[in-house]
Design a protein around this motif. Structure first.
Motif, PDB file in Angstrom:
ATOM      1  N   THR A  92       0.829  -1.211   0.000  1.00  0.00           N
ATOM      2  CA  THR A  92       0.000   0.000   0.000  1.00  0.00           C
ATOM      3  C   THR A  92       0.860   1.257   0.000  1.00  0.00           C
ATOM      4  N   GLY A  93       1.888   1.252   0.858  1.00  0.00           N
ATOM      5  CA  GLY A  93       2.726   2.444   0.937  1.00  0.00           C
ATOM      6  C   GLY A  93       3.608   2.627  -0.284  1.00  0.00           C
ATOM      7  N   SER A  94       4.002   1.525  -0.897  1.00  0.00           N
ATOM      8  CA  SER A  94       4.906   1.609  -2.033  1.00  0.00           C
ATOM      9  C   SER A  94       4.209   2.207  -3.248  1.00  0.00           C
ATOM     10  N   ASN A  95       2.996   1.781  -3.517  1.00  0.00           N
ATOM     11  CA  ASN A  95       2.236   2.311  -4.645  1.00  0.00           C
ATOM     12  C   ASN A  95       0.781   1.955  -4.390  1.00  0.00           C
ATOM     13  N   GLU A  96       0.075   2.926  -3.851  1.00  0.00           N
ATOM     14  CA  GLU A  96      -1.291   2.633  -3.403  1.00  0.00           C
ATOM     15  C   GLU A  96      -2.151   2.132  -4.558  1.00  0.00           C
ATOM     16  N   LYS A  97      -1.942   2.720  -5.733  1.00  0.00           N
ATOM     17  CA  LYS A  97      -2.783   2.337  -6.852  1.00  0.00           C
ATOM     18  C   LYS A  97      -2.478   0.902  -7.308  1.00  0.00           C
ATOM     19  N   ALA A  98      -1.184   0.600  -7.357  1.00  0.00           N
ATOM     20  CA  ALA A  98      -0.826  -0.759  -7.745  1.00  0.00           C
ATOM     21  C   ALA A  98      -1.342  -1.749  -6.715  1.00  0.00           C
ATOM     22  N   ALA A  99      -1.348  -1.339  -5.457  1.00  0.00           N
ATOM     23  CA  ALA A  99      -1.873  -2.231  -4.413  1.00  0.00           C
ATOM     24  C   ALA A  99      -3.358  -2.465  -4.636  1.00  0.00           C
ATOM     25  N   ALA A 100      -4.094  -1.387  -4.941  1.00  0.00           N
ATOM     26  CA  ALA A 100      -5.521  -1.541  -5.209  1.00  0.00           C
ATOM     27  C   ALA A 100      -5.704  -2.445  -6.429  1.00  0.00           C
ATOM     28  N   TYR A 101      -4.814  -2.305  -7.417  1.00  0.00           N
ATOM     29  CA  TYR A 101      -4.880  -3.137  -8.610  1.00  0.00           C
ATOM     30  C   TYR A 101      -4.367  -4.546  -8.346  1.00  0.00           C
ATOM     31  N   SER A 102      -3.930  -4.796  -7.115  1.00  0.00           N
ATOM     32  CA  SER A 102      -3.581  -6.172  -6.748  1.00  0.00           C
ATOM     33  C   SER A 102      -4.627  -6.730  -5.806  1.00  0.00           C
ATOM     34  N   GLY A 103      -5.758  -6.042  -5.721  1.00  0.00           N
ATOM     35  CA  GLY A 103      -6.860  -6.554  -4.919  1.00  0.00           C
ATOM     36  C   GLY A 103      -6.739  -6.271  -3.441  1.00  0.00           C
ATOM     37  N   ILE A 104      -5.808  -5.394  -3.061  1.00  0.00           N
ATOM     38  CA  ILE A 104      -5.649  -5.066  -1.641  1.00  0.00           C
ATOM     39  C   ILE A 104      -6.589  -3.926  -1.287  1.00  0.00           C
ATOM     40  N   ARG A 105      -7.271  -4.060  -0.156  1.00  0.00           N
ATOM     41  CA  ARG A 105      -8.165  -2.990   0.281  1.00  0.00           C
ATOM     42  C   ARG A 105      -7.315  -1.929   0.946  1.00  0.00           C
ATOM     43  N   THR A 106      -6.768  -1.046   0.145  1.00  0.00           N
ATOM     44  CA  THR A 106      -5.756  -0.120   0.673  1.00  0.00           C
ATOM     45  C   THR A 106      -6.326   0.807   1.742  1.00  0.00           C
ATOM     46  N   LYS A 107      -7.566   1.191   1.598  1.00  0.00           N
ATOM     47  CA  LYS A 107      -8.140   2.072   2.613  1.00  0.00           C
ATOM     48  C   LYS A 107      -8.212   1.371   3.954  1.00  0.00           C
ATOM     49  N   LYS A 108      -8.557   0.104   3.899  1.00  0.00           N
ATOM     50  CA  LYS A 108      -8.627  -0.664   5.137  1.00  0.00           C
ATOM     51  C   LYS A 108      -7.237  -0.740   5.759  1.00  0.00           C
ATOM     52  N   VAL A 109      -6.236  -0.974   4.921  1.00  0.00           N
ATOM     53  CA  VAL A 109      -4.870  -1.065   5.431  1.00  0.00           C
ATOM     54  C   VAL A 109      -4.469   0.234   6.122  1.00  0.00           C
ATOM     55  N   VAL A 110      -4.716   1.349   5.457  1.00  0.00           N
ATOM     56  CA  VAL A 110      -4.338   2.638   6.044  1.00  0.00           C
ATOM     57  C   VAL A 110      -5.140   2.899   7.314  1.00  0.00           C
ATOM     58  N   PHE A 111      -6.400   2.559   7.263  1.00  0.00           N
ATOM     59  CA  PHE A 111      -7.230   2.712   8.458  1.00  0.00           C
ATOM     60  C   PHE A 111      -6.635   1.937   9.627  1.00  0.00           C
ATOM     61  N   LEU A 112      -6.230   0.713   9.351  1.00  0.00           N
ATOM     62  CA  LEU A 112      -5.709  -0.127  10.434  1.00  0.00           C
ATOM     63  C   LEU A 112      -4.353   0.363  10.941  1.00  0.00           C
ATOM     64  N   THR A 113      -3.476   0.784  10.041  1.00  0.00           N
ATOM     65  CA  THR A 113      -2.170   1.255  10.535  1.00  0.00           C
ATOM     66  C   THR A 113      -2.336   2.533  11.353  1.00  0.00           C
ATOM     67  N   THR A 114      -3.275   3.379  10.935  1.00  0.00           N
ATOM     68  CA  THR A 114      -3.525   4.603  11.698  1.00  0.00           C
ATOM     69  C   THR A 114      -4.037   4.253  13.094  1.00  0.00           C
ATOM     70  N   THR A 115      -4.960   3.299  13.124  1.00  0.00           N
ATOM     71  CA  THR A 115      -5.528   2.883  14.397  1.00  0.00           C
ATOM     72  C   THR A 115      -4.466   2.224  15.275  1.00  0.00           C
ATOM     73  N   LEU A 116      -3.654   1.371  14.657  1.00  0.00           N
ATOM     74  CA  LEU A 116      -2.621   0.665  15.420  1.00  0.00           C
ATOM     75  C   LEU A 116      -1.658   1.649  16.082  1.00  0.00           C
ATOM     76  N   CYS A 117      -1.280   2.670  15.345  1.00  0.00           N
ATOM     77  CA  CYS A 117      -0.320   3.627  15.898  1.00  0.00           C
ATOM     78  C   CYS A 117      -0.890   4.281  17.156  1.00  0.00           C
ATOM     79  N   SER A 118      -2.142   4.695  17.097  1.00  0.00           N
ATOM     80  CA  SER A 118      -2.745   5.312  18.277  1.00  0.00           C
ATOM     81  C   SER A 118      -2.905   4.299  19.404  1.00  0.00           C
ATOM     82  N   ALA A 119      -3.239   3.062  19.048  1.00  0.00           N
ATOM     83  CA  ALA A 119      -3.394   2.039  20.083  1.00  0.00           C
ATOM     84  C   ALA A 119      -2.068   1.831  20.804  1.00  0.00           C
ATOM     85  N   LEU A 120      -0.966   1.810  20.053  1.00  0.00           N
ATOM     86  CA  LEU A 120       0.336   1.631  20.699  1.00  0.00           C
ATOM     87  C   LEU A 120       0.691   2.857  21.550  1.00  0.00           C
TER      88      LEU A 120
END
Ligand SMILES: Nc1ncnc2c1ncn2[C@@H]1O[C@H](COP(=O)(O)OP(=O)(O)OP(=O)(O)O)[C@@H](O)[C@H]1O
Ligand SMILES: Nc1ncnc2c1ncn2[C@@H]1O[C@H](COP(=O)(O)OP(=O)(O)OP(=O)(O)O)[C@@H](O)[C@H]1O
Ligand SMILES: [Mg+2]
Ligand SMILES: [Mg+2]
Lengths: 509, 331, 312, 331
Positions: free
Chosen positions: B208-236
């Motif tokens: 996701t971080g390397s190329n968000e569009k390519a990640a989306a084009y690889s079937g990765i739910r990039t928004k979910k990924v970013v949502f989770l990393t943002t949440t994880l950082c605050s949780a830590l």
């Protein structure tokens, strides 16, 4: 055609260049005459772009000399190359996305201009003039909003604004249809007549033989030979490139006995708000289906709509007779329907990540134990296996993709698609920038896949490719399917006709 | 040009194990720089290489290191978080207030961590759904969370002297010679380093971080990924805040001001890119260690305070320059 | 030999946060002068940052060097309980100054009496502008001594001069630009503002600029002093400043720390010998404060004071 | 698919002049938000819409606005600068020290600005020649410059009461009703806004930030561009520092701590992207005005300090959200 004089304008002797252990160029010599169109041919990774990058000052040679008008020069930056009258259309599109088309086109002019103030009206007017010859692009649009083929046209327009003596075109037609390519060649020949020398890189033999005066072949970073186009044949050029004879460029088509009525994918009345309307077609087992059309016809959009990559689509899709209801592209991959993007740099590859990580990206779980812990050895093995089957040239599998040549990057993108053993693949410009040998290889693989029951849909702007590979071609115009050709009906003229006239033909057929 | 056949590649992989592979790693340069610093310091001060000093230095970065882990993962996914300092403080304040109002400290801690997680999810929402930039969202949250700290405490630190000893043990106790804080830090770092390197879930963060569009084009739910990393950082940050509370036996509304720059700097020194796609936990922790050891060393050597910042900044600049050249040399 | 003498090489440390702050300089001068009188060595330590973790690390690093005692300005009280108690258990005596850690085993605490400062400021304001006027304060939430100065003044007015009306209360966190902005707004909203009380000098610099620009007639009083506010006092733009007696703070701080290391000098009327605690307990020493006015301002030039003295 | 022929494009351009064109601009959303704030505030407080209050509010952001200009240009070129606060303080300190040592204040100011320019050039060197990231270089310089301030002053503010009145006039005087500071601010903003929009030199900044490779391929010396924008930003910090000195009649070594976040936030609110290529001076100044007016208004309304941060952060978040939707609506 032969308007060229024998006066040498650019000469290169004994040039070498290495990237770490990779020797991209070894003692290459090259000579360009005034007013000639000089083709440069070679397999992917042969060193063509590297040589051009050295001429343009983007890269510095390790050794060797370069002479311009008989005087030795050391070009250290594109700015310097530009001031020496060298213009360059790059293989990889490099435009400023946040800036208008007109400004992009005149960026090189602006960079050397003495004027203090921008003349926006002036450059928009002149950009519109240039673009009118190339295709329909709004000069005040932001480049961000253009499709990849439109961006390629902007790249070309950009080179035409430069006041240059040497113009380098590195695979400018890779994403263009023949119509745009023709326009380009008209312009290029006119430039040559004015005495401008052109270096033309392409993997399309037809273009070389129709338009160029001489051809130089590189192989594995070595200079092989230079020939007059008139005195040689595509077969010779290819064998010089590959080092062996390639018999047939395209694999055999589906035989009558192989023909099956089994339907893999059926699309019914698929529409999207603006991009396409009422698209229906069937993909049968064992066949390769082509989608033809002009730039902006909406072929890519149809494929992306089916895979749920973009747009809000209505209509029905059935896979092996079962309705396919996808919420997102992830589900599309899970059900075996994948899409190879036409823009490998923008949305196909993770350039800074390793080859192995790129190949496994579509489903990393497949190289992980219990789907969780990635097994590096399995990941490497997957990349190596698919790389070998596509004849990928690379140092080691952990290398970043950015270090590969353009054509080899394309092979990584294809390997990525193949990694998940898909049931249906949409390939958008699959052989963009791929050399003849590898292209034949990719075509053979597609044919094998089709034989084994995988549904293959090929979108290509290169009509000979569609005709050579596909069993059936659908023609798309302005978001609608305007016709279907197969068998003897499948000719360039027929497809072009359907692609540009369209509507009434659809009603008739 | 070398065309690697599978065999000769197998070969390189074989020899590259062990030392060679270690030398090729991005983090090696930093390790050498830190080693050089340690050697120089142990000549400069007899107190440097003592167990007590090592312990004091480690205690100075251990808890912040947990936040660095979260920030690094977020940076890799292409985000950034300026609110880490205030969210950490808010965790202390929430847990402290709950405890003072009769909630047992463990439940209070869990609730505080949950609150921070919710804040992270809120930021994730604004970034992925509304479409705002991480920078501006987390800046606003930095201000709001600090305001909540002030509001909750009236600006005065909460004295949590009465925290039960088994809770304080988290922050102040030792297992054998090793402080519990350091044990937790090591566990968190090792766990996340492993997961980030090896699990499919975290590999998607890199894509996701390397190329968000390519990640989306690889079937990765990039928004979910970013949502989770943002949440994880605050949780830590929440976890760090609770540990700080146990360690200090108090909750300070002004805690962690300026922490964000320190934490981001550590990750960047360790190889994380602000444009996403690269970074390692190990590197980021080495970055933290470097920054912290420099500060601690200057204090130990009794360097004039007027010179400390100048020396600190210069060492930072030299270290990243040297590291940059070392990495370049190795290709 | 006097018992008021150090062993050769015996060292005392003064540990602070934000160690480059000029406030510490006269304090450390007092500390050094007392130490010199008793033949002791001194060291100045702490962290340049506003960061509790770093200050604790520096305190623990002080302990490694085994000083006899540490005069400590703890950034926050409770986080230092465990380190202070550990230090004392290891034989290093600790005395706090300017901020306290009351629940620790530190033996003494030296400070200016912030309540007394606030009371003095309140009385002075009433004397100058009467007992029914509008006033405003700037503050720095979270910094305990500043908080105390502000809240004590407000409380004092509420109890003793109920007609004094608080019309503005803004956080400026020692930032002169923020203080400028806040003061300018307060002045706009309150044309009848008569007085301001500011708990430190950095904000006072911004506030006075705003008052001068608005050409308002507002009495400014603040705590601490900088060369700029000193000039403003001389020029009459600032009415007065209350400056803690930093030298006494350092001097008495040293004495208290020194005493804590020599409990055997003293045989008090209590149970320490049985209970085992340090008998040199002094819960609170007030180092007093000076009132800086136009008349005496010349005596408070820090640059003049620093001439010939080693800053640390 | 709409294909704009040159004629109909000419057409749209024709009608797009005046109001329509204004409405299409990126900044319009922000203008509306600020207007809404002004209207709300003038109901909330009778003192808000007075000349004196407007003047006071403008004075509160004018000098920082000069730094915002530099930061915006740097952001557009793809850089970032965390050192603005300390470099501004350093300019005050250098000019102040020179003045106290007998240099006339004008020369002292010029020398201070030159020193800041040199610092900017140094950062530019590390970024463009060594190849380090702006973030880490400017972080190190932030620390070093702060250290130099402390070293130069011994941590004590310099009293510069004796500055001659004609120099103080820059910071404290008025031309007619208008304070000189605001005149300088407006001149700087208008000049740079014009240059950034219209000159070929500054267009190269956009090209470089939008796609450095594409710009380099077009013959733009991108390293030079980045070097110059980095240097310009520090030079403008120097200018701001000198004006602050004239205004406050002092030089504080601790001035401007945390300024960087404020300044970057203003530019980002105004449409600058942290990844370069977009941004306008006008937008960034509107961002500055928004942030500053919110702070001033909270003080004017005497909102409790414990609530101020919460309200400020929430307004910031709402404003960028509304602005985002307004921009999206307009396409
Ligand atoms: N930056 C780089 N780092 C390492 N290797 C590189 C780099 N750029 C190119 N190479 C290598 O140099 C060789 C020549 O690459 P080049 O791009 O010149 O090929 P090409 O002839 O243009 O091929 P194509 O037809 O695919 O565009 C390739 O093996 C490629 O992997
Ligand atoms: N992101 C986008 N935003 C707006 N319009 C777009 C976008 N992407 C594509 N389009 C438009 O959609 C139309 C069809 O796209 P596209 O050009 O990809 O079609 P195509 O048939 O695949 O042709 P080709 O790929 O050869 O250009 C074009 O007019 C294009 O400008
Ligand atoms: Mg190439
Ligand atoms: Mg397409």
């Amino acid at each position: 055609m032969n308007t060229a004089s024998s006066e040498t304008i650019l000469a290169i002797t004994d040039l070498s260049k290495s990237f770490g252990p990779i020797r991209a160029l070894r003692n290459v010599s090259f000579e360009l005459r005034r007013g000639e169109i000089h083709a440069l041919a070679g397999e992917n990774g042969a060193g063509k772009s590297t040589l051009m990058n050295i001429i343009d000052g983007i890269l510095q040679a390790d050794s060797g000399q370069m002479f311009l008008d008989g005087k030795e020069v050391r070009i250290t930056s594109p700015a310097m190359a530009q001031s020496l009258g060298i213009g360059f259309v790059h293989q990889e599109i490099a435009l400023c996305p946040d800036v208008t088309v007109a400004e992009n086109i005149f960026m090189g002019v602006t960079s050397t201009s003495r004027a203090a103030l921008m003349d926006y009206r002036g450059i928009e007017r002149r950009a519109a003039e240039i673009l009118r010859r190339l295709g329909d692009i709004n000069p005040s649009a932001l480049v961000r909003s253009l499709s990849i083929s439109q961006q390629q046209l902007v790249e070309i327009a950009k080179a035409l604004t430069l006041d240059c003596r040497v113009l380098i075109l590195d695979e400018p037609t890779a994403a263009l249809t023949e119509r745009e390519a023709k326009v380009l060649f008209d312009i290029v020949r006119a430039l040559a007549k004015q005495g401008i020398s052109i270096i033309y890189i392409s993997h399309r033999m037809v273009e070389i033989f129709e338009n160029c005066d001489r051809v130089t072949v590189l192989r594995d970073g070595r200079y092989i030979k230079t020939m007059n186009v008139a005195d040689t044949t595509p077969r010779d050029v290819v064998s010089a490139m590959v080092g062996r004879v390639i018999d047939s460029l395209y694999p055999e088509k589906q035989s009558d006995s192989e023909r099956s009525e089994e339907i893999i994918l059926e699309v019914r009345n698929l529409s999207e708000k603006t991009r396409f309307h009422d698209v229906s077609f069937q993909l049968r087992k064992g066949e390769i289906l082509g989608l033809a059309g002009l730039i902006g016809a909406g072929r890519s959009e149809i494929a992306r709509g089916i895979c749920r990559l973009e747009g809000e689509v209505t209509g029905e899709v059935q896979l092996h007779g079962k309705p396919l209801r996808l919420a997102n592209y992830g589900e599309s991959i899970d059900s075996g329907v994948v899409y190879l993007s036409e823009d490998r740099k923008g949305d196909g590859l993770f350039l800074e990540m390793s080859i192995a990580a790129n190949v496994s990206a579509l489903r990393v779980e497949q190289v992980a134990s219990r789907g969780i812990i990635i097994d590096e050895h399995r990941e490497a093995a997957l990349g190596e296996r698919l790389g070998a089957s596509l004849n990928l040239k690379y140092g080691h599998i952990g290398q970043p993709v950015s270090a590969l040549s353009g054509g080899n990057q394309q092979k990584v993108a294809i390997a990525k698609m193949l990694s998940v053993n898909p049931r249906v693949i949409f390939l958008d410009e699959p052989t963009r920038g791929v050399d003849v040998g590898a292209k034949a290889e990719i075509h053979r693989i597609l044919r094998d896949l089709a034989r084994s029951g995988v549904g293959i849909v090929v979108i290509s702007s290169e009509l000979p490719e569609l005709i050579g590979v596909c069993d059936r071609v659908l023609v798309v115009r302005e978001g609608r399917i305007t016709g279907e050709v197969s068998g003897a009906d499948m000719t360039e003229d027929r497809i072009m006709y359907l692609a540009s006239i369209g509507e009434e033909q659809r009603l008739a057929s | 040009m070398t065309t690697a056949t599978p065999e000769n590649d197998e070969g390189t992989r074989g020899t590259a194990t062990g030392l060679r592979r270690l030398l090729r790693m991005r983090e090696t340069g930093l390790v050498f720089i830190i080693l050089a610093l340690f050697i120089a310091m142990s000549f400069a001060s007899e107190y440097f290489l003592t167990w007590a000093n090592m312990r004091a230095m480690a205690m100075a970065f251990a808890v912040e290191g947990i936040v660095v882990v979260g920030m690094t993962i977020l940076l890799i996914s292409g985000g950034i978080d300026l609110s880490v300092g205030s969210v950490t403080a808010l965790a202390m304040v929430i847990a402290g207030l709950l405890f003072l109002n009769g909630v047992d400290p463990w439940s209070a801690s869990i609730l505080a961590i949950a609150a921070c997680t919710a804040i992270g999810a809120g930021m994730g929402f604004f970034v992925t759904r509304v479409g705002l930039h991480h920078f501006i969202v987390s800046l606003a949250v930095m201000v709001i969370a600090r305001g909540l700290c002030l509001l909750g405490t009236g600006g005065r630190p909460l004295g949590l002297f009465t925290l039960p000893p088994e809770f304080k043990f988290i922050g102040q106790g030792s297992i054998g010679m090793i402080p519990v804080v350091i044990v937790i830090f090591v566990v968190v770092v090792v766990a996340f380093d492993f997961m980030l390197r090896r699990t499919t879930m975290f590999r998607k963060v890199f894509y996701t971080g390397s190329n968000e569009k390519a990640a989306a084009y690889s079937g990765i739910r990039t928004k979910k990924v970013v949502f989770l990393t943002t949440t994880l950082c605050s949780a830590l940050c929440g976890v760090a805040g609770v540990i700080y509370m146990a360690r200090f036996g108090s909750a300070q509304p002004t805690f962690g001001i300026g922490m964000e720059l320190n934490v981001i700097a550590a990750a960047v020194i360790g190889g994380a890119s602000l444009s996403g796609g690269t970074g390692t936990i190990l590197g980021a922790i080495l970055g933290t260690i470097l920054l912290s050891v420099v500060s601690s060393s200057l204090a130990l050597l009794d360097v004039s305070v007027y010179w400390q910042d100048i020396i600190r900044g210069s060492i930072l600049l030299s270290a990243v320059t040297i590291d940059h050249y070392l990495n370049k040399r190795r290709g | 030999e006097s018992k008021f003498q150090c062993e050769p090489g015996e060292t005392f440390v003064m540990n602070v946060m934000v160690s480059a702050h000029p406030y510490w300089v006269p304090v450390y001068q007092g500390f050094k002068q007392a130490a010199a009188a008793m033949g002791c060595e001194t060291a100045f330590s702490g962290t340049p940052d506003y960061d509790i973790t770093k200050q604790i690390a520096s305190f623990e690093q002080d302990l490694i060097k085994k000083p006899s005692g540490i005069l400590l300005h703890p950034m926050q009280s409770d986080p230092f309980i465990e380190p202070i108690d550990r230090a004392i258990a290891d034989g290093v005596q600790v005395v706090t100054f300017a901020a306290d850690s009351p629940n620790s085993k530190r033996t003494a605490y030296i400070t200016s009496d912030n309540l007394a400062e606030a009371k003095f400021a309140a009385e002075e304001i009433v004397k100058q502008v009467g007992d029914s006027a509008e006033y405003a304060v700037l503050e720095n939430p979270g910094q305990s001594n500043h908080d105390l100065r502000v809240t004590a003044l407000i409380d004092y007015f509420e109890q003793n001069y109920p007609n004094m009306k608080l019309v503005g209360r803004q956080a400026t966190n020692q930032d002169s630009n923020a203080a400028y902005r806040a003061t300018a707004s307060i002045l706009q909203a309150n044309p009848n503002l008569k007085a301001m009380w500011i708990p430190e000098a950095g904000s006072a610099e911004g506030a006075v600029a705003a008052v001068l620009e608005a050409d308002a007639d507002v009495l400014i009083m603040h705590a601490d002093v900088t060369p700029t506010t000193l000039e403003h006092i001389k020029a009459g733009n600032i009415h007065m400043s209350l400056n803690p007696n930093q030298g006494v703070q350092g001097f008495m701080g040293f004495i208290a720390t020194f005493l804590a290391t020599r409990p055997e000098m003293f045989d008090p009327f209590n149970d320490y010998k049985v209970s085992g605690y340090n008998p040199m307990q002094i819960p609170f020493i007030d180092n007093g404060f000076a009132v800086i006015t136009k008349e005496n301002a010349d005596s408070f030039d820090l640059n003049t004071y620093m001439e010939g003295r080693d800053p640390s």
